[in-house]
Design a protein around this motif. Structure first.
Motif, PDB file in Angstrom:
ATOM      1  N   LEU A  33     -20.526 -15.071 -12.199  1.00 51.69           N
ATOM      2  CA  LEU A  33     -20.264 -15.434 -10.807  1.00 51.69           C
ATOM      3  C   LEU A  33     -19.533 -16.774 -10.697  1.00 51.69           C
ATOM      4  CD1 LEU A  33     -23.287 -14.496  -8.531  1.00 51.69           C
ATOM      5  CD2 LEU A  33     -20.936 -13.707  -8.388  1.00 51.69           C
ATOM      6  N   GLY A  34     -19.797 -17.677 -11.640  1.00 48.74           N
ATOM      7  CA  GLY A  34     -19.156 -18.986 -11.582  1.00 48.74           C
ATOM      8  C   GLY A  34     -17.926 -19.104 -12.453  1.00 48.74           C
ATOM      9  N   ALA A  35     -17.359 -17.972 -12.887  1.00 51.80           N
ATOM     10  CA  ALA A  35     -16.240 -18.013 -13.834  1.00 51.80           C
ATOM     11  C   ALA A  35     -14.940 -18.465 -13.190  1.00 51.80           C
ATOM     12  CB  ALA A  35     -16.039 -16.630 -14.468  1.00 51.80           C
ATOM     13  N   ARG A  36     -14.833 -18.359 -11.878  1.00 52.58           N
ATOM     14  CA  ARG A  36     -13.608 -18.740 -11.180  1.00 52.58           C
ATOM     15  C   ARG A  36     -13.898 -19.810 -10.145  1.00 52.58           C
ATOM     16  NH1 ARG A  36      -9.350 -15.057 -11.858  1.00 52.58           N
ATOM     17  NH2 ARG A  36      -9.927 -13.207 -13.069  1.00 52.58           N
ATOM     18  N   GLU A  37     -12.888 -20.626  -9.891  1.00 49.52           N
ATOM     19  CA  GLU A  37     -13.043 -21.663  -8.877  1.00 49.52           C
ATOM     20  C   GLU A  37     -13.085 -21.040  -7.482  1.00 49.52           C
ATOM     21  OE1 GLU A  37     -11.039 -25.652 -10.684  1.00 49.52           O
ATOM     22  OE2 GLU A  37      -9.654 -24.192  -9.819  1.00 49.52           O
ATOM     23  N   LEU A  38     -13.566 -21.821  -6.517  1.00 56.61           N
ATOM     24  CA  LEU A  38     -13.614 -21.343  -5.141  1.00 56.61           C
ATOM     25  C   LEU A  38     -12.204 -21.107  -4.611  1.00 56.61           C
ATOM     26  CD1 LEU A  38     -16.315 -23.488  -3.287  1.00 56.61           C
ATOM     27  CD2 LEU A  38     -16.597 -21.322  -4.486  1.00 56.61           C
ATOM     28  N   SER A  39     -12.062 -20.057  -3.824  1.00 58.50           N
ATOM     29  CA  SER A  39     -10.807 -19.827  -3.119  1.00 58.50           C
ATOM     30  C   SER A  39     -10.769 -20.709  -1.873  1.00 58.50           C
ATOM     31  CB  SER A  39     -10.696 -18.357  -2.721  1.00 58.50           C
ATOM     32  OG  SER A  39     -11.701 -18.034  -1.764  1.00 58.50           O
ATOM     33  N   ILE A  40      -9.623 -20.705  -1.197  1.00 58.20           N
ATOM     34  CA  ILE A  40      -9.502 -21.490   0.034  1.00 58.20           C
ATOM     35  C   ILE A  40     -10.516 -21.008   1.072  1.00 58.20           C
ATOM     36  CG2 ILE A  40      -7.966 -22.076   1.940  1.00 58.20           C
ATOM     37  CD1 ILE A  40      -5.632 -21.864   0.015  1.00 58.20           C
ATOM     38  N   ASP A  41     -10.664 -19.697   1.220  1.00 62.17           N
ATOM     39  CA  ASP A  41     -11.609 -19.153   2.196  1.00 62.17           C
ATOM     40  C   ASP A  41     -13.047 -19.511   1.827  1.00 62.17           C
ATOM     41  OD1 ASP A  41      -9.575 -18.063   3.655  1.00 62.17           O
ATOM     42  OD2 ASP A  41      -9.731 -16.074   2.791  1.00 62.17           O
ATOM     43  N   GLU A  42     -13.386 -19.439   0.548  1.00 62.01           N
ATOM     44  CA  GLU A  42     -14.742 -19.785   0.127  1.00 62.01           C
ATOM     45  C   GLU A  42     -15.038 -21.258   0.369  1.00 62.01           C
ATOM     46  OE1 GLU A  42     -16.116 -16.990  -3.512  1.00 62.01           O
ATOM     47  OE2 GLU A  42     -14.319 -18.189  -3.912  1.00 62.01           O
ATOM     48  N   SER A  43     -14.025 -22.114   0.176  1.00 57.54           N
ATOM     49  CA  SER A  43     -14.247 -23.543   0.425  1.00 57.54           C
ATOM     50  C   SER A  43     -14.512 -23.794   1.902  1.00 57.54           C
ATOM     51  CB  SER A  43     -13.047 -24.353  -0.062  1.00 57.54           C
ATOM     52  OG  SER A  43     -11.894 -24.103   0.733  1.00 57.54           O
ATOM     53  N   LEU A  44     -13.907 -22.987   2.784  1.00 51.15           N
ATOM     54  CA  LEU A  44     -14.182 -23.104   4.210  1.00 51.15           C
ATOM     55  C   LEU A  44     -15.634 -22.733   4.498  1.00 51.15           C
ATOM     56  CD1 LEU A  44     -13.107 -23.586   7.091  1.00 51.15           C
ATOM     57  CD2 LEU A  44     -12.462 -21.177   7.163  1.00 51.15           C
ATOM     58  N   SER A  45     -16.127 -21.671   3.856  1.00 58.75           N
ATOM     59  CA  SER A  45     -17.532 -21.291   4.022  1.00 58.75           C
ATOM     60  C   SER A  45     -18.450 -22.403   3.513  1.00 58.75           C
ATOM     61  CB  SER A  45     -17.811 -19.995   3.267  1.00 58.75           C
ATOM     62  OG  SER A  45     -17.129 -18.914   3.849  1.00 58.75           O
ATOM     63  N   TRP A  46     -18.068 -23.039   2.413  1.00 63.56           N
ATOM     64  CA  TRP A  46     -18.860 -24.167   1.898  1.00 63.56           C
ATOM     65  C   TRP A  46     -18.917 -25.288   2.925  1.00 63.56           C
ATOM     66  CZ3 TRP A  46     -16.489 -28.987   0.939  1.00 63.56           C
ATOM     67  CH2 TRP A  46     -17.362 -29.963   0.468  1.00 63.56           C
ATOM     68  N   ALA A  47     -17.763 -25.615   3.509  1.00 64.16           N
ATOM     69  CA  ALA A  47     -17.725 -26.697   4.486  1.00 64.16           C
ATOM     70  C   ALA A  47     -18.603 -26.371   5.693  1.00 64.16           C
ATOM     71  CB  ALA A  47     -16.286 -26.950   4.933  1.00 64.16           C
ATOM     72  N   GLU A  48     -18.600 -25.117   6.125  1.00 70.00           N
ATOM     73  CA  GLU A  48     -19.405 -24.715   7.282  1.00 70.00           C
ATOM     74  C   GLU A  48     -20.898 -24.743   6.975  1.00 70.00           C
ATOM     75  OE1 GLU A  48     -16.112 -21.586   9.122  1.00 70.00           O
ATOM     76  OE2 GLU A  48     -17.908 -20.863   8.111  1.00 70.00           O
ATOM     77  N   SER A  49     -21.271 -24.514   5.731  1.00 67.50           N
ATOM     78  CA  SER A  49     -22.682 -24.375   5.366  1.00 67.50           C
ATOM     79  C   SER A  49     -23.287 -25.639   4.778  1.00 67.50           C
ATOM     80  CB  SER A  49     -22.848 -23.241   4.343  1.00 67.50           C
ATOM     81  OG  SER A  49     -22.264 -22.042   4.804  1.00 67.50           O
ATOM     82  N   SER A  50     -22.473 -26.662   4.515  1.00 64.73           N
ATOM     83  CA  SER A  50     -22.953 -27.814   3.748  1.00 64.73           C
ATOM     84  C   SER A  50     -23.429 -28.971   4.608  1.00 64.73           C
ATOM     85  CB  SER A  50     -21.837 -28.308   2.816  1.00 64.73           C
ATOM     86  OG  SER A  50     -20.686 -28.690   3.569  1.00 64.73           O
TER      87      SER A  50
END
Length: 504
Positions: A33-50
């Motif tokens: 699951l951690g083999a790839r870096e976050l995509s742009i969309d995933e980083s947006l989800s991180w920002a919303e949830s952090s």
């Protein structure tokens, strides 16, 4: 349907198929699951949830992605507090939801097959008789129902679309789970009626659309289906207590009433179109809906899925036209609606927006496989589709690189005393890959930035998503290329006396 997978019941082979679906599907969703870096969309989800608190999450989500209720973001926030914010930890929640969705597809398959095999229930006396042919028929039908449902679950478990969204730290895996539950209650309301089923239909309709508005496309397909039922008087189940389609329609309208507080957020989506938030989506061609399914399933698996789904749809149309119409509308209406919207408003036809439309394809495929003339043929078809799907999925399980992490490390090393780093579309990716211990001391500046030259950051992280006009502007102000990490470039403002540098 006259074919059966297992004449002796479903507990042996049918149970093995379901267990295989759960085990293999879970492995595919959690492996690397951690083999790839976050995509742009995933980083947006991180920002919303952090955010530091639930209130912070609500405020941040409202600023970044208004127009929907932050169900997924709140769940992700609690998950990150417990398990951390690494790539693997953030993706583990959607992966878990995706694994649980395998069982939801199994239950949905059972509901579909119960409708297909519907008929008078045997009396208790007939079932008690050990030699009763009615009892044998009941066992035969039960074996067929559960085996086809298990194959549906297996196809979903290994299918590229469902695996792909389950491995992304986004809300689409959760939305799909709500849609599956909603359709289950829709079919139960059709077959059984009852307040519990109507209530479930209302609640899950509202939750699915509140999680992401693209779920409304499925609701629209169901609304057309209810109109079809009303006009065609398609009431094939004589024992159904849900005698009128309007009762299900009332349940869906009740869901819309529950969603009224969120409709005001739609204006932010309109503003997003004006801002160019969807410019990354390419204009679709006339055959784009078909191409979306082909690319979503993979070229070789798509051929087998299409073949057996057409067979299954044809056979289902002959036996239960109303049920076939529901599945066809579920497959076709979302991509056609998005295609029309792409021509009338802005391009918006992408695979994840029609992710739930792959589920009825899996159902029709399982039904089509059941019509093969022998058990060996059916087994061969299941194995062939399964292997081709897993091979396609495996291409996305390979180890990725660390371009953004390394670019951010270089950028920080060259940021100087200002501790400011510039970023364009990848603002939240850069923010994520700034080490957590330094985030309070480092400012990530969004480009285009505002202010005088002294307020601009000394270093910028650039990727190919930056449009040529912006690239030209950056080249004038930041001509020094510090480092390249594939398509990610770190550029620097020159010191005194530096005039030229390599192009971006």
């Amino acid at each position: 349907m006259k074919r059966n997978f297992l004449p002796g019941g479903w507990r042996g082979q049918g149970g093995a198929v379901l267990l295989t679906a759960v085990v293999v599907g879970t492995l595919l969703r959690f492996f690397r699951l951690g083999a790839r870096e976050l995509s742009i969309d995933e980083s947006l989800s991180w920002a919303e949830s952090s955010g530091r608190s639930v209130r912070d999450v609500l405020l941040i989500q409202h600023q970044l992605d208004s127009g929907k209720f932050p169900i997924c973001e709140l769940a992700q926030h609690a998950w990150m507090l417990t398990f951390g914010e690494s790539e693997a930890a953030m993706r583990a929640l959607p992966a878990l939801i995706g694994s649980l969705s395998i069982m939801l597809v199994f239950v949905l398959g059972v509901e579909v097959m119960l409708a297909v095999c519907g008929g008078p229930e045997p009396s208790p006396a007939e079932l008690r008789s050990a030699a009763s042919p009615v009892k044998e028929r009941a066992r035969y039908e039960k074996g067929r129902i559960y085996m086809v449902a298990a194959v549906c679950a297996l196809l979903f478990a290994v299918g590229l679309p469902s695996v792909e969204i389950a491995r992304q730290a986004r809300m689409y895996s959760m939305m799909q789970a709500w849609i599956l539950a909603q359709v289950i209650f829709l079919l139960r309301a059709r077959r059984l009626g009852g307040p519990a089923n109507y209530t479930g239909l209302t609640i899950f309709s509202a939750i699915a659309v509140a999680t992401n508005f693209t779920a409304a496309l499925v609701i629209a397909a169901e609304a057309l289906w209810l109109i079809y039922l009303r006009l065609a008087h398609a009431q094939s189940d004589e024992k159904a207590r849900s005698a009128e389609p309007w009762l299900m329609g009332v349940a869906i309208v009740a869901a819309i009433v529950l969603l009224l507080p969120f409709f005001a957020g739609l204006r932010y989506g309109v503003e997003g179109v004006k801002r160019g938030d969807y410019e990354w989506i390419k204009p679709p061609g006339s055959w784009e809906p078909l191409a979306t399914f082909e690319s979503g399933l993979g070229s070789w698996p798509f051929l087998l899925f299409a073949l057996f789904a057409i067979v299954g749809g044809f056979q289902l149309w002959r036996s239960r036209r109303d049920l076939a119409m529901l599945l066809i509308l579920w497959i076709g209406l979302p991509p056609i609606a998005l295609l029309a919207g792409s021509y009338l408003v802005v391009p918006m036809l992408v695979t994840r927006y029609v992710i739930s439309s792959f589920v009825p394809i899996f159902i029709l495929t399982a039904i089509g496989i059941e019509y093969l003339p022998s058990r060996n043929y059916r087994t061969a078809a299941i194995v062939a589709i399964g292997i081709l799907s897993i091979l396609r999925v495996s291409l996305d399980l390979r180890q990725g690189d660390h371009r953004w992490r390394e670019a951010c490390e270089i950028a920080l090393a060259n940021a100087g005393s200002q501790r400011r780093v510039g970023a364009y579309h990848e603002y939240y990716v850069v923010s994520y890959y700034i080490p957590a211990a330094q985030r309070d001391r480092v400012q990530v500046v969004r480009i285009p930035f505002h202010g005088d030259e002294r307020a601009a950051p000394r270093v910028i992280v650039v990727s190919p998503t930056v449009a040529p006009p912006q690239v030209a502007e950056i080249r004038r102000e930041y001509p020094i290329v510090v480092a390249r990490f594939k398509n990610v470039v770190v550029v620097l403002r020159p010191e005194a006396g530096v005039q030229n540098a390599p192009n971006l």
